[in-house]
Design a protein around this motif. Structure first.
Motif, PDB file in Angstrom:
ATOM      1  N   VAL A 194       4.877  -3.384   5.820  1.00 36.90           N
ATOM      2  CA  VAL A 194       6.047  -2.601   6.692  1.00 36.90           C
ATOM      3  C   VAL A 194       5.367  -1.386   7.039  1.00 36.90           C
ATOM      4  O   VAL A 194       5.529  -1.113   8.355  1.00 36.90           O
ATOM      5  N   LYS A 195       4.812  -0.897   6.258  1.00 39.92           N
ATOM      6  CA  LYS A 195       4.048   0.416   6.784  1.00 39.92           C
ATOM      7  C   LYS A 195       2.875   0.505   7.678  1.00 39.92           C
ATOM      8  O   LYS A 195       2.822   1.109   8.653  1.00 39.92           O
ATOM      9  N   ASP A 196       2.439  -0.810   7.334  1.00 45.14           N
ATOM     10  CA  ASP A 196       1.149  -1.020   8.495  1.00 45.14           C
ATOM     11  C   ASP A 196       1.646  -1.621   9.644  1.00 45.14           C
ATOM     12  O   ASP A 196       0.745  -2.094  10.643  1.00 45.14           O
ATOM     13  N   GLY A 197       2.976  -1.961   9.818  1.00 47.88           N
ATOM     14  CA  GLY A 197       3.329  -2.505  10.936  1.00 47.88           C
ATOM     15  C   GLY A 197       3.086  -4.131  11.430  1.00 47.88           C
ATOM     16  O   GLY A 197       3.387  -4.713  12.284  1.00 47.88           O
ATOM     17  N   VAL A 198       2.776  -4.702  10.065  1.00 51.02           N
ATOM     18  CA  VAL A 198       2.358  -5.938  10.384  1.00 51.02           C
ATOM     19  C   VAL A 198       3.616  -6.861  10.222  1.00 51.02           C
ATOM     20  O   VAL A 198       3.598  -7.956  10.812  1.00 51.02           O
ATOM     21  N   LEU A 252      -2.310  -4.947  -3.700  1.00 48.64           N
ATOM     22  CA  LEU A 252      -1.261  -4.965  -5.068  1.00 48.64           C
ATOM     23  C   LEU A 252      -1.564  -3.761  -5.787  1.00 48.64           C
ATOM     24  O   LEU A 252      -0.525  -3.365  -6.511  1.00 48.64           O
ATOM     25  N   MET A 253      -2.718  -3.437  -5.871  1.00 49.02           N
ATOM     26  CA  MET A 253      -3.114  -2.341  -6.878  1.00 49.02           C
ATOM     27  C   MET A 253      -2.718  -0.742  -6.276  1.00 49.02           C
ATOM     28  O   MET A 253      -2.942   0.076  -6.936  1.00 49.02           O
ATOM     29  N   ASP A 254      -2.468  -0.845  -5.150  1.00 49.67           N
ATOM     30  CA  ASP A 254      -2.280   0.414  -4.280  1.00 49.67           C
ATOM     31  C   ASP A 254      -0.709   0.667  -4.192  1.00 49.67           C
ATOM     32  O   ASP A 254      -0.098  -0.422  -3.882  1.00 49.67           O
ATOM     33  N   VAL A 255      -0.162   1.706  -4.133  1.00 54.51           N
ATOM     34  CA  VAL A 255       1.191   2.075  -3.853  1.00 54.51           C
ATOM     35  C   VAL A 255       1.312   2.819  -2.531  1.00 54.51           C
ATOM     36  O   VAL A 255       0.561   4.134  -2.490  1.00 54.51           O
ATOM     37  N   PRO A 256       1.978   2.446  -1.436  1.00 53.48           N
ATOM     38  CA  PRO A 256       2.017   3.308  -0.269  1.00 53.48           C
ATOM     39  C   PRO A 256       2.653   4.700  -0.729  1.00 53.48           C
ATOM     40  O   PRO A 256       3.784   4.706  -1.472  1.00 53.48           O
ATOM     41  N   GLU A 257       2.415   5.963  -0.130  1.00 58.39           N
ATOM     42  CA  GLU A 257       3.229   7.079  -0.652  1.00 58.39           C
ATOM     43  C   GLU A 257       4.561   6.955   0.029  1.00 58.39           C
ATOM     44  O   GLU A 257       4.736   6.470   1.148  1.00 58.39           O
ATOM     45  N   PHE A 258       5.293   7.298  -0.655  1.00 60.14           N
ATOM     46  CA  PHE A 258       6.920   7.116  -0.199  1.00 60.14           C
ATOM     47  C   PHE A 258       7.088   8.421   0.649  1.00 60.14           C
ATOM     48  O   PHE A 258       7.815   9.203   0.189  1.00 60.14           O
ATOM     49  N   THR A 259       6.824   8.543   1.760  1.00 57.96           N
ATOM     50  CA  THR A 259       6.953   9.438   2.727  1.00 57.96           C
ATOM     51  C   THR A 259       8.538   9.322   3.325  1.00 57.96           C
ATOM     52  O   THR A 259       9.112   8.262   3.242  1.00 57.96           O
TER      53      THR A 259
END
Length: 475
Positions: A194-198, A252-259
């Motif tokens: 979602v964050k990357d607009g995919v 999977l090992m990274d978490v997007p920042e909850f901005t």
């Protein structure tokens, strides 16, 4: 087995536990300081009453009592099971367990609904709680992950099976147990997409519910992949697809920042996707779909369907004064039609189930059929006399009109829970050799039991409507 269940924390999960125990005949006591707790739990229980009985072809036990208490002491007095479902704050859970150490009966199993904490963390300041982690809606989904001391998890598993749940004992304690670790991985990747607009939230949901979600419900992960490996099996699958695990497909090992921007983006897309329905409407839609899928799984005994079948077998059929009760269940929502009442298709389904049950009573059961003998339906006549609606109790009583030789002539009385006659079905069954596909005499044991029923029923009056034809006037 029934007893008293004490629910500490009455949110969505606690309310689901309350409903699961209550509808399986347990008395339930609830402690929750929220002034809205009684209303909220009442709404969860209303959903459960609408859906849980629809999974079964037998009637669930009579409901236990439901009480709400102002103190923890009154809530857990005499409890056989205590379920803690307070928010995921370790300090709050420790406070609850400190009180339970003083107040809980020694006989009580103490379970925690925690989705992440380990038993060693829960009991760090003393206690004997086990993780008993369920899945929402608790009143429908059978899985409970059990983590803790072996003797306590064994006791917990025994109780959970009696209320139709599937206890899965985790071999080692680990953060988030088993299932939530998978969900966390999927959730992380979905956030990135979602964050990357995919993809949007709706597109991600479509990818799950139109594809692998359907496969997982019946076979899980590894059995699904075994099939994907073809005749060569799992080794071939792993050889073919294993190398791609090193490719940079996922985050999977990274978490997007909850901005704020990401939260607003996801919340907005979710509103666009589902905002036209209330939460209660979504819950009912979810429950109806779950009931339909799990009833389908019952036919093959796969996944959750096997759990329901095993639990159903433990539910007693009521004793009848004159005629055997061959069906006793609640009418599910899926049996109603556009006229708001039970559809004619399901009168036939109920009566067919009654015939199957009568066959079991005379010994023509699954083993008998596997040996190569059975009964075929030669003729059927249904009369619809009154309406039945979703949520009502449906009872079928069966009278044997004749049972000599190759023929078995049955008359089913289809009633509501108050004994009101809603329909009848008259059916003629013919005994058949399944190998030659020709008629034959039943085996001696079956013939003898038919003779016993014939003798028991021969003094009964011929049912009104027996032998009628279509269009014949009543009277």
């Amino acid at each position: 087995m029934t007893g008293k269940a004490s629910i500490i924390g009455g949110g969505v999960i606690g309310g689901g536990w309350a409903a699961r125990f209550l509808l399986n005949g347990w008395d339930v006591a609830v402690f929750d300081p929220d002034p809205e707790a009684e209303r909220k739990i009442g709404e969860v229980i209303a959903n459960a009453r609408r859906s849980l009985p629809s999974l079964y072809d037998r009637h669930l036990p009579s409901e236990g009592s439901l009480t709400f208490h102002d103190t923890l002491e009154a809530t857990v007095e005499g409890a056989d099971w205590i379920q803690e479902s307070v928010p995921e704050r370790l300090d709050l859970k420790h406070k609850v367990y400190a009180d339970l150490n003083r107040l809980a009966p020694e006989k009580a199993v103490i379970g925690s609904s925690t989705s992440g904490f380990k038993p060693s963390e829960l009991n760090a300041q003393g206690g004997r709680a086990v993780v008993a982690h369920p899945f929402n809606p608790v009143y429908l989904l059978p899985l409970v992950e059990l983590v803790g001391e072996a003797s306590e998890t064994a006791r917990a598993a025994e109780v959970l099976r009696t209320i139709g749940m599937f206890p899965l004992t985790v071999r080692k304690e680990i953060d988030a147990h088993i299932a939530d670790r998978f969900l966390e991985a999927v959730w992380r990747e979905a956030l990135w997409l979602v964050k990357d607009g995919v993809a949007t939230t709706e597109e991600i949901d479509e990818a799950i519910r139109m594809g692998f979600g359907l496969r997982w419900a019946q076979m899980g992960l590894f059995e699904t992949y075994r099939i994907a490996g073809g005749e060569a099996g799992m080794k071939h699958f792993m050889a073919q697809f294993g190398p791609c695990l090193t490719w940079p497909w996922t985050k999977l090992m990274d978490v997007p920042e909850f901005t704020d921007e990401l939260v607003d983006l996801i919340a907005g897309q979710s509103d666009d996707q589902s905002g036209h329905r209330s939460i209660r409407e979504l819950e009912r839609l979810r429950d109806d779909n779950l009931v339909g899928m799990m009833r389908a799984l019952k036919k093959s005994g796969s996944g959750a369907g096997g759990v329901i079948t095993a639990h159903e077998a433990s539910l007693p059929m009521p004793e009848a004064v004159e005629l055997p009760v061959t069906v006793d269940r609640q009418i599910p929502q899926t049996w109603t039609d556009y006229n708001g009442h039970m559809n004619e298709t399901h009168y036939l389904e109920a009566a067919s189930a009654a015939t199957d049950r009568f066959m079991e009573l005379i010994g023509a059961d699954a083993d008998y059929i596997a040996s190569g003998k059975s009964y075929f339906t030669a003729e059927t006549h249904i009369r619809n006399l009154d309406e039945l609606k979703a949520g009502e109790r449906l009872i079928v009583r069966t009278q044997l009109l004749s049972g000599a030789g190759k023929k078995m002539h049955l008359f089913h009385f289809i009633e509501d829970g108050d004994g009101k006659l809603a329909a009848t079905m008259e059916t003629l069954q013919i005994h058949v050799d399944l190998n030659s596909r020709s008629t034959c005499e039943p085996e001696p044991d079956v013939a003898a039991k038919l003779a016993d029923f014939t003798k028991a029923h021969e003094a009964l009056p011929m049912p009104e409507g027996a032998g009628r034809f279509v269009g014949q006037k009543r009277g």
